[in-house]
Design a protein around this motif. Structure first.
Motif, PDB file in Angstrom:
ATOM      1  N   TYR A  25       0.834  -1.203   0.000  1.00 56.06           N
ATOM      2  CA  TYR A  25       0.000   0.000   0.000  1.00 56.06           C
ATOM      3  C   TYR A  25       0.869   1.252   0.000  1.00 56.06           C
ATOM      4  CZ  TYR A  25      -4.023  -2.996   1.154  1.00 56.06           C
ATOM      5  OH  TYR A  25      -5.005  -3.947   1.141  1.00 56.06           O
ATOM      6  N   LYS A  45      -6.099   1.763   2.459  1.00 62.63           N
ATOM      7  CA  LYS A  45      -6.469   0.617   3.305  1.00 62.63           C
ATOM      8  C   LYS A  45      -7.963   0.600   3.566  1.00 62.63           C
ATOM      9  CE  LYS A  45      -2.117   0.087   5.778  1.00 62.63           C
ATOM     10  NZ  LYS A  45      -1.432   0.186   7.074  1.00 62.63           N
ATOM     11  N   SER A  49     -10.543  -2.246   2.319  1.00 69.46           N
ATOM     12  CA  SER A  49     -11.212  -3.065   3.327  1.00 69.46           C
ATOM     13  C   SER A  49     -12.730  -2.990   3.167  1.00 69.46           C
ATOM     14  CB  SER A  49     -10.791  -2.664   4.737  1.00 69.46           C
ATOM     15  OG  SER A  49     -11.307  -1.406   5.085  1.00 69.46           O
TER      16      SER A  49
END
Length: 74
Positions: A25, A45, A49
Motif C-alpha cells: 500500500y 487501506k 477493506s
C-alpha cells in the motif's frame, strides 16, 4: 448477488493484483503520486477493506502498478 458480495469481489481483485505485482500500500501511494493521484496509505487501506471505491480509482491503481490485463473469475 448482494452489493456487499460485489464490493468484496472488486476489493479482492485489486488486492490480488497488488500482491501479484509485489506492491505494498505504501508503494501504491508513491506510484499513484507519480501519475498525479494524491492518496494516503490509510485511505487506500480503508477503501480496500470496505470495497467501496470508484472505477476511476481502480483504473488509476492498475495504471500506477503497470497492470495491462486482468483475469476476472467467478
Amino acid at each position: 448477488m448482494p452489493e456487499t458480495v460485489w464490493e468484496q469481489r472488486v476489493s479482492n481483485l485489486l488486492k490480488s493484483e497488488l500482491k501479484r505485482k509485489g506492491v505494498t500500500y505504501g508503494q501504491l501511494v508513491q506510484k499513484l503520486a507519480e501519475i498525479g493521484v494524491d492518496e494516503r496509505e490509510a485511505n487506500i487501506k480503508n477503501k480496500l477493506s470496505r470495497g467501496k471505491f470508484s472505477a476511476v480509482f481502480l483504473l488509476q491503481c492498475l495504471e500506477a502498478i503497470g497492470s495491462e490485463r486482468l483475469i476476472i473469475s467467478a
